[in-house]
Design an enzyme around this catalytic site. Structure first.
Site, PDB file in Angstrom:
ATOM      1  N   ASP A   1     -41.427  -8.034  56.307  1.00 59.97           N
ATOM      2  CA  ASP A   1     -41.935  -6.662  56.227  1.00 59.97           C
ATOM      3  C   ASP A   1     -43.352  -6.700  55.676  1.00 59.97           C
ATOM      4  O   ASP A   1     -44.015  -7.744  55.743  1.00 59.97           O
ATOM      5  CB  ASP A   1     -41.008  -5.845  55.312  1.00 59.97           C
ATOM      6  CG  ASP A   1     -40.925  -4.381  55.713  1.00 59.97           C
ATOM      7  OD1 ASP A   1     -41.916  -3.660  55.499  1.00 59.97           O
ATOM      8  OD2 ASP A   1     -39.874  -3.971  56.232  1.00 59.97           O
TER       9      ASP A   1
ATOM     10  N   HIS B   1     -43.541  -0.192  52.199  1.00 57.69           N
ATOM     11  CA  HIS B   1     -42.315  -0.275  52.981  1.00 57.69           C
ATOM     12  C   HIS B   1     -41.412  -1.423  52.540  1.00 57.69           C
ATOM     13  O   HIS B   1     -40.196  -1.264  52.357  1.00 57.69           O
ATOM     14  CB  HIS B   1     -42.702  -0.430  54.456  1.00 57.69           C
ATOM     15  CG  HIS B   1     -41.617  -0.185  55.431  1.00 57.69           C
ATOM     16  ND1 HIS B   1     -40.913  -1.203  56.026  1.00 57.69           N
ATOM     17  CD2 HIS B   1     -41.121   0.954  55.951  1.00 57.69           C
ATOM     18  CE1 HIS B   1     -40.036  -0.691  56.881  1.00 57.69           C
ATOM     19  NE2 HIS B   1     -40.140   0.612  56.860  1.00 57.69           N
TER      20      HIS B   1
ATOM     21  N   SER C   1     -35.057   1.894  59.028  1.00 54.59           N
ATOM     22  CA  SER C   1     -35.597   0.831  58.179  1.00 54.59           C
ATOM     23  C   SER C   1     -34.737   0.592  56.949  1.00 54.59           C
ATOM     24  O   SER C   1     -34.850  -0.463  56.317  1.00 54.59           O
ATOM     25  CB  SER C   1     -37.015   1.189  57.728  1.00 54.59           C
ATOM     26  OG  SER C   1     -37.952   0.955  58.739  1.00 54.59           O
TER      27      SER C   1
ATOM     28  N   ASN D   1     -36.276   4.327  65.565  1.00 55.75           N
ATOM     29  CA  ASN D   1     -36.306   5.752  65.239  1.00 55.75           C
ATOM     30  C   ASN D   1     -36.767   6.599  66.420  1.00 55.75           C
ATOM     31  O   ASN D   1     -37.464   7.588  66.261  1.00 55.75           O
ATOM     32  CB  ASN D   1     -37.247   5.995  64.043  1.00 55.75           C
ATOM     33  CG  ASN D   1     -36.801   5.257  62.806  1.00 55.75           C
ATOM     34  OD1 ASN D   1     -35.605   5.132  62.548  1.00 55.75           O
ATOM     35  ND2 ASN D   1     -37.744   4.745  62.044  1.00 55.75           N
TER      36      ASN D   1
END
Length: 696
Positions: free
Chosen positions: A181, A228, A383, A318
């Site tokens: 990430d 994130h 996520s 998403n």
């Protein structure tokens, strides 16, 4: 979740020594604008002057480097992949290596993932760790939501039911989860105790073992847009210590791998990060990012992980659509859907037959990085359902370290709240209590092992056999009921490499219908009937492995992919060798091939006042790889007109309309855009036909 765009196989490799995945750390960050500029051409977002090459041996790689006039930037020996810097556009350069001896694939260095992340809801985060600052008071929530300090509905008995698993002794002890990430905060009070002690920057190939140095690295980037990975890490590994929040696997360790800095670093560095994580002790890889497309290198990197027994989890996406995104759609990967407070799929979550299960992904409370004020915040997206799934996998691996990726997947799927399949939530919402009940039966109570399948494709026609390169291979479980939203029958897809092989790791055992179609005509050109198809069956046996896979050989009646075509007009590489043509002529199939800078000359006789139209039919109209370029000269070799694309970026064939000013001999010259702009292009799929008409 962040967006990714992106054929092929990976032979089983033994797990190499720690730190052996790449060249020695340099600490130097590439700064050349020619090597790092991200461009979009023909809908493909990539680093403009970088090509990724999968090679069979060192000699093949060196020949490819020589052919491209390239410089090697980096290498991943475990995947036999190299990153090359080239002078021309990478999309075009990669095409010149199609069919190149010893090259398994060549592709531009994809950068299809964009930042910022596309998680749909991110509420403002509070500084400090207090309950008051967030407006979340324990008295305002059911007491069973207070598992540490702050209320976490995601972990309560009506959702993941975490405490039941913890009380049974399943907290992820001994398990390392790689957070692939943006760089996660290893100093956050809820995460510091569970940092695995290493963090990795795949761009400079630097391993950090000092928390302060890691944070300094983050602050050298764009820390305002880096959060994130910290949210994701806390979903899994936040410590249960009486402060803040707890992760679902609160005794697991997390291993940060920085593939967003804050923008996506490119497929090569992602693959390097995946291999590094596997080689440095990760048991689970969490991937809260994805997009559309298919890339050879990233597929091979995940295959490497699966071949080494590492569980791979990916967020479904998403997009709100029933669609397959990557990496969630690659064979063997556990794809997670986001659920709301009612354990139903959220409106934003991607879904489909390929998904495994669902977990909380709406307004979950997670850790905010210290460089953005610390504390906690509410955030939504697949996520976060993804790392809850990775954490559930950590509970299994902690109890049964030898569990295979498929066994872990099925352990999660067979212990959900629903226990039945739907395209919206896979096998249902995860339930740690029933998972713990399964684990209490011992590791022998786990579901059976999965399968590894290797498919070898060859083309056969009147000229014999040839490798089935660039074929599409689909495995469809027998009994599949098309259109039935409750049908769990598995279906997998992969593409063969230039050796004709496709691999499927850690898939469901059973009997499959196998569908194979020859090379995509958009690449090779040709007629539909020349592509060829095959339909048959294969059996995937439980326990087959990377070293002993189930094997299927497919002989496809198809036109071979001609890697050494004959041009009927050669030699016509100069004005003196020009091939005569007349008005109302459409040439036979010809090629820009046979040398690094092939110019094909054609001559015709014209009269003053003639309005001519010359059209090159190439990739946009007959398939193949040729992005054509067309010149018109007079007898004195004066350039009269030239054209690259009929419609820029859309129709890459070339066309010239011109009114001649005098009688005489004229010349049309066909080449590729890459050659016209000074590069080399010697691709056997560079096919075209030239048409010359008089329009008045």
């Amino acid at each position: 979740m962040k967006r990714l765009g992106w054929n092929s196989w990976l032979l089983a490799l033994a797990l190499l020594a720690l730190g052996a995945c790449t060249q020695a750390p340099t600490g130097q960050r590439p700064t050349s604008p020619t090597s790092s500029a991200v461009v979009e051409r023909e809908g493909v977002r990539h680093l403009q002057h970088q090509v990724v090459v999968g090679y069979a041996d060192e000699g093949a790689l060196q020949e490819a480097i020589r052919h491209l006039g390239a410089t090697e930037v980096g290498r991943i020996p475990e995947l036999r992949a190299a990153l090359l810097s080239v002078s021309q556009d990478a999309l075009k350069a990669s095409r010149t290596l199609k069919g190149f001896p010893g090259i398994r694939y060549a592709e531009p260095h994809y950068a299809m993932v964009t930042a910022p992340k596309d998680d749909p809801v991110e509420k403002p985060k509070a500084s400090g760790g207090g309950v008051e600052a967030l407006g979340l008071r324990p008295l305002g929530n059911p007491s069973d939501q207070i598992l540490d300090e702050l209320p976490q509905y995601a972990l309560d008995p009506r959702h993941l039911d975490a405490k039941a698993a913890w009380d049974a002794g399943y907290e992820g002890q001994g398990v390392v989860v790689a957070i692939i990430d943006d760089p996660a905060d290893v100093t956050h009070p809820d995460l510091a105790a569970n940092w695995a002690g290493k963090a990795y920057d795949p761009v400079t190939n630097t391993v950090y073992t000092d928390a302060e140095a890691w944070v300094n690295f983050i602050e050298s980037l764009d820390p305002a847009n880096i959060s994130h990975g910290t949210f994701v890490a806390s979903t899994v590994s936040a410590a249960k210590d009486g402060q803040g929040i707890a992760g679902l696997a609160p005794k697991s360790k997390f291993l940060p791998v920085a593939i967003f800095q804050p923008s996506y670093v490119g497929d090569f560095y992602v693959a390097r990060g995946i291999v590094w994580a596997v080689n440095n002790g990760a048991h689970i890889l969490n991937n809260s990012w994805g997009g559309l497309g298919y890339g050879n290198l990233v597929k091979e990197a995940f295959d490497y992980a699966l071949a080494n027994g590492v569980v791979v989890v990916a967020s479904a996406g998403n997009s709100s659509k029933d669609e397959v995104r990557t990496p969630a759609g690659y064979p063997g990967i556990i794809a997670s859907v986001a659920a709301d407070g009612n354990r139903e799929k959220t409106d934003f979550s991607t879904y489909g037959r390929h998904v495994s299960s669902a977990a909380p992904g709406l307004d979950v409370l997670l850790a905010n990085p210290t460089w953005l004020g610390g504390g906690y915040g509410l955030i939504s997206g697949t996520s976060f359902s993804g790392p809850y799934t990775a954490a559930a996998a950590a509970l299994v691996k902690g109890a049964c370290p030898s569990a295979t990726p498929y066994q872990v997947r099925r352990a999660l799927e067979t212990t959900t709240w629903e226990g039945s399949f739907s395209r919206e939530k896979g096998w249902g919402h995860l339930n740690a209590r029933t998972l713990a009940n399964l684990l209490q039966g011992g590791c022998t109570a786990l579901p059976g092992k999965g399968s590894v399948v290797r498919v070898k494709v060859e083309y056969q026609n009147e000229r014999g056999r040839s490798p089935g390169l660039l074929a599409d291979v689909i495995l469809r479980g027998q009994g599949l009921r098309p259109g039935d939203p409750t049908d769990p029958t598995p279906i997998y897809w992969a593409r063969t490499d230039q050796n004709g092989e496709a691999w499927f790791y850690e898939i469901a055992p059973g009997t499959y219908e196998i569908y194979v179609a020859g090379a995509d005509l958009a690449l090779t050109g040709g007629l539909p009937e020349e592509r060829g198809t095959f339909v048959g069956t294969l059996v995937a046996n439980p326990g087959s492995s990377a070293s002993n896979p189930d094997f299927k050989w497919v002989l496809l009646n198809a036109a071979e992919v001609n890697l050494n075509p004959t041009d009927p007009y050669e030699p016509n590489d100069s004005l003196s060798q020009a091939t005569p043509i007349a008005y109302e002529t459409l040439t036979q199939l010809a090629y820009i091939y046979g040398g690094p800078q092939d110019f094909n000359w054609f001559s015709f006789q014209g009269q003053a006042g003639d309005t001519i139209k010359a059209r090159v039919y190439a990739r946009s109209s007959i398939g193949g790889t040729l992005d054509s370029y067309l010149y018109l000269y007079d007898a004195n070799r004066n350039l009269l007109a030239e054209n690259d694309d009929i419609v820029s970026g859309q129709i890459t064939d070339s066309e010239i309309t011109f009114t001649l000013s005098q009688d005489g001999t004229y010349y049309l010259v066909v080449t590729s855009y890459t050659i016209a702009t000074g590069g080399s292009d010697d691709n056997p799929f560079n096919k075209y036909r030239l048409e010359l008409r008089k329009t008045n």
